[in-house]
Scaffold this motif. Sequence first.
Motif, mmCIF file in Angstrom:
data_model
loop_
_atom_site.group_PDB
_atom_site.id
_atom_site.type_symbol
_atom_site.label_atom_id
_atom_site.label_comp_id
_atom_site.label_asym_id
_atom_site.label_seq_id
_atom_site.Cartn_x
_atom_site.Cartn_y
_atom_site.Cartn_z
ATOM 1 N N TRP A 150 -1.490 0.455 -5.845
ATOM 2 C CA TRP A 150 -2.819 0.900 -5.434
ATOM 3 C C TRP A 150 -3.739 0.986 -6.650
ATOM 4 O O TRP A 150 -4.858 0.453 -6.636
ATOM 5 C CB TRP A 150 -2.737 2.278 -4.764
ATOM 6 C CG TRP A 150 -2.775 2.248 -3.269
ATOM 7 C CD1 TRP A 150 -1.738 2.461 -2.411
ATOM 8 C CD2 TRP A 150 -3.923 1.992 -2.455
ATOM 9 N NE1 TRP A 150 -2.157 2.341 -1.105
ATOM 10 C CE2 TRP A 150 -3.503 2.057 -1.104
ATOM 11 C CE3 TRP A 150 -5.266 1.704 -2.711
ATOM 12 C CZ2 TRP A 150 -4.366 1.859 -0.028
ATOM 13 C CZ3 TRP A 150 -6.123 1.497 -1.641
ATOM 14 C CH2 TRP A 150 -5.678 1.578 -0.328
ATOM 15 N N PHE A 151 -3.262 1.668 -7.686
ATOM 16 C CA PHE A 151 -4.080 1.813 -8.897
ATOM 17 C C PHE A 151 -4.373 0.447 -9.530
ATOM 18 O O PHE A 151 -5.496 0.175 -9.967
ATOM 19 C CB PHE A 151 -3.379 2.718 -9.906
ATOM 20 C CG PHE A 151 -3.444 4.179 -9.560
ATOM 21 C CD1 PHE A 151 -4.669 4.797 -9.349
ATOM 22 C CD2 PHE A 151 -2.292 4.929 -9.433
ATOM 23 C CE1 PHE A 151 -4.740 6.153 -9.025
ATOM 24 C CE2 PHE A 151 -2.352 6.274 -9.109
ATOM 25 C CZ PHE A 151 -3.574 6.892 -8.898
ATOM 26 N N TYR B 58 3.045 -0.932 -13.766
ATOM 27 C CA TYR B 58 2.413 -1.456 -12.556
ATOM 28 C C TYR B 58 3.323 -2.358 -11.715
ATOM 29 O O TYR B 58 3.135 -2.474 -10.511
ATOM 30 C CB TYR B 58 1.140 -2.220 -12.922
ATOM 31 C CG TYR B 58 0.040 -1.315 -13.433
ATOM 32 C CD1 TYR B 58 -0.664 -0.483 -12.566
ATOM 33 C CD2 TYR B 58 -0.288 -1.267 -14.788
ATOM 34 C CE1 TYR B 58 -1.673 0.354 -13.026
ATOM 35 C CE2 TYR B 58 -1.292 -0.435 -15.262
ATOM 36 C CZ TYR B 58 -1.978 0.377 -14.370
ATOM 37 O OH TYR B 58 -2.972 1.212 -14.836
ATOM 38 N N TRP C 58 0.806 -1.221 0.000
ATOM 39 C CA TRP C 58 0.000 0.000 0.000
ATOM 40 C C TRP C 58 0.845 1.280 0.000
ATOM 41 O O TRP C 58 0.318 2.374 -0.145
ATOM 42 C CB TRP C 58 -0.965 0.013 1.190
ATOM 43 C CG TRP C 58 -0.312 -0.172 2.534
ATOM 44 C CD1 TRP C 58 0.256 0.790 3.314
ATOM 45 C CD2 TRP C 58 -0.188 -1.399 3.245
ATOM 46 N NE1 TRP C 58 0.736 0.244 4.471
ATOM 47 C CE2 TRP C 58 0.472 -1.110 4.461
ATOM 48 C CE3 TRP C 58 -0.579 -2.718 2.989
ATOM 49 C CZ2 TRP C 58 0.771 -2.078 5.411
ATOM 50 C CZ3 TRP C 58 -0.286 -3.678 3.942
ATOM 51 C CH2 TRP C 58 0.370 -3.374 5.121
ATOM 52 N N LYS C 59 2.172 1.143 0.154
ATOM 53 C CA LYS C 59 3.046 2.303 0.046
ATOM 54 C C LYS C 59 3.471 2.566 -1.405
ATOM 55 O O LYS C 59 4.156 3.536 -1.686
ATOM 56 C CB LYS C 59 4.282 2.111 0.924
ATOM 57 C CG LYS C 59 3.963 2.136 2.418
ATOM 58 C CD LYS C 59 5.223 2.063 3.261
ATOM 59 C CE LYS C 59 4.879 2.127 4.746
ATOM 60 N NZ LYS C 59 6.111 2.071 5.593
ATOM 61 N N ASN C 60 3.054 1.651 -2.301
ATOM 62 C CA ASN C 60 3.358 1.790 -3.726
ATOM 63 C C ASN C 60 2.103 2.308 -4.443
ATOM 64 O O ASN C 60 1.108 1.602 -4.579
ATOM 65 C CB ASN C 60 3.786 0.437 -4.301
ATOM 66 C CG ASN C 60 4.219 0.524 -5.751
ATOM 67 O OD1 ASN C 60 3.628 1.228 -6.554
ATOM 68 N ND2 ASN C 60 5.256 -0.220 -6.099
ATOM 69 N N LYS C 61 2.148 3.562 -4.909
ATOM 70 C CA LYS C 61 0.979 4.191 -5.516
ATOM 71 C C LYS C 61 0.481 3.417 -6.733
ATOM 72 O O LYS C 61 -0.724 3.297 -6.968
ATOM 73 C CB LYS C 61 1.328 5.633 -5.909
ATOM 74 C CG LYS C 61 0.161 6.417 -6.510
ATOM 75 C CD LYS C 61 0.535 7.862 -6.776
ATOM 76 C CE LYS C 61 1.541 7.958 -7.902
ATOM 77 N NZ LYS C 61 1.798 9.376 -8.289
ATOM 78 N N ARG C 62 1.419 2.883 -7.522
ATOM 79 C CA ARG C 62 1.001 2.194 -8.750
ATOM 80 C C ARG C 62 0.324 0.863 -8.453
ATOM 81 O O ARG C 62 -0.581 0.447 -9.174
ATOM 82 C CB ARG C 62 2.196 2.015 -9.669
ATOM 83 C CG ARG C 62 2.797 3.371 -10.044
ATOM 84 C CD ARG C 62 3.717 3.314 -11.222
ATOM 85 N NE ARG C 62 4.327 4.619 -11.449
ATOM 86 C CZ ARG C 62 4.852 5.019 -12.583
ATOM 87 N NH1 ARG C 62 4.846 4.206 -13.617
ATOM 88 N NH2 ARG C 62 5.383 6.223 -12.706
#
Length: 522
Positions: A31-32, A238, A25-29
């Motif tokens: 998340w997407f 991703y 969850w610390k990786n924005k991509r």
Amino acid sequence: MSPGHSAKGAKELGIAHLLEQGPWWKNKRLWFLNLWLALLLMTSYANGYDGSMMNNLQVLAQWKATMGYPSSEKLGLLTAIRNIGLLAATPITPYVIDGFGRRIAIVIGAFLMISGTAVQTASSNSSMFMGARFLFGFGLAFATSASPLLISELSYPSQRAPIVSTYNSLWYSGAIVAAWTTFGTFRIPNQWAWRIPSILQGAPSLLHVTLVMFCPESPRWLISKGKEAAGLKILAYYHGGGDDQNVLVQYEYNEIRKAIELDRKVAETTGWKTLIATPGNRRRLRMIIALAFFSQWSGNGLVTYYLNLVFDTIGITSTTTQTLINGVLQVFNLGVCLVASAFVDKAGRRVLFLTSSGGMLLFFTLLTVCSARYAITGSSAAGDAVIAFIFLFFGTFCLAFTPLTVPYTIEILPYSLRAKGFTVFSFSLALALIFNQFVNPIALAALGWKYYIVYDCFLIFEFVFMYFFCIETKNRTLEQTAALFDGEKAVQDLTASAIMAIQLPNASGEGKSDIEKEERAV
């Protein structure tokens, strides 16, 4: 689950050091990516909503009146017609999925499901209702065939097994909404008691029609169509933080290319016959067909679609009580499925399948005994025990046969056979469901609790089959798992080819140089 957490299990792959460390969850991509996957997971929600809705509509006097108070035979047809529609669409789904892409297939399915929902909601008689159910099932074939493939082919490697296992588990999320919606609407003293649940059935499909084309396409599909740059770009964005030279991205990219190249050498000469052309493929086919039937003929289909008839056999006839118990059961099932999905890589597929098969055999046998005692003595304690054993039976069923049937089927199929093999799974599943939904109400009305003995015997066969033929597949990449049924040497050769391609991308004529050529050509 974080990529770092799953990396421990990935040591068998030799790529644990390639995975991102730390919470996902610390990786924005990521998340997407996982938000897109959540959208695709809603296909299973839609499937579960429909199945549970039909179970609940059967207890509503308003629906029975509209349908002309159907007999056991008519009730079986009203329930089974959706899967007859699914069966009719199944032969053409792989050509759409492989030819036009996973996203297009999902959108086609969603559009047909919305159309079926509209007609069903407006139905004024059983013939119109059956036509709507057929149309809905026809669309469902496209959506349920394409969605799990796209989920498995987009997922981050260490998250793939839990996420794909969650796909089938979310059947119960739809079942929960349908059960509690019907529990809330059955008091409405007119036709809206069943039309409101019918309208809500179309909500997931509306989201898919609106949003799915913005979702990334499968990198494997793109690469198979010669669009290497587009496939690599999605993997890089991703899985590699946007870096197309990220070692994990290059490993995945080259492994996909190698696997597709090897698969095509066979597929070019045999086509559909590839499914039975080699010992490895025959083992795959045997397992795929078995899983489809086991997932429906373990006794669960009897309770899932005709719980009201089961309750009638133990003296529970109140509409309020029946819908309330069904609502609680769906919540319980979802909880067990999600827990099992989180541990598929830790516990292993084989352990979960055997535990599930053994537990179902035990609790369905006890359910049969208690049902017999109630029929003979009228004991209320025996009737209460039947309810308890229904919960325990589904608890063990949900350990494996809800979360694992879809991912296990996808895992063991190589890319070139994935759509066709999953079509065989869907076709077999539809056959099993049609039998369940048409024959079960007739047999239950004729035999009562004695019909349960048929399932007791089948569960014995199921446990023996899984003991001898279920192969462990945990902690492997999608390509390695598919190769496993061809022998351990095939897995080692595929892994070695991917690693060599990373080390020598330009010398072998692969990797970035090919992508650069394609981009320059464009």
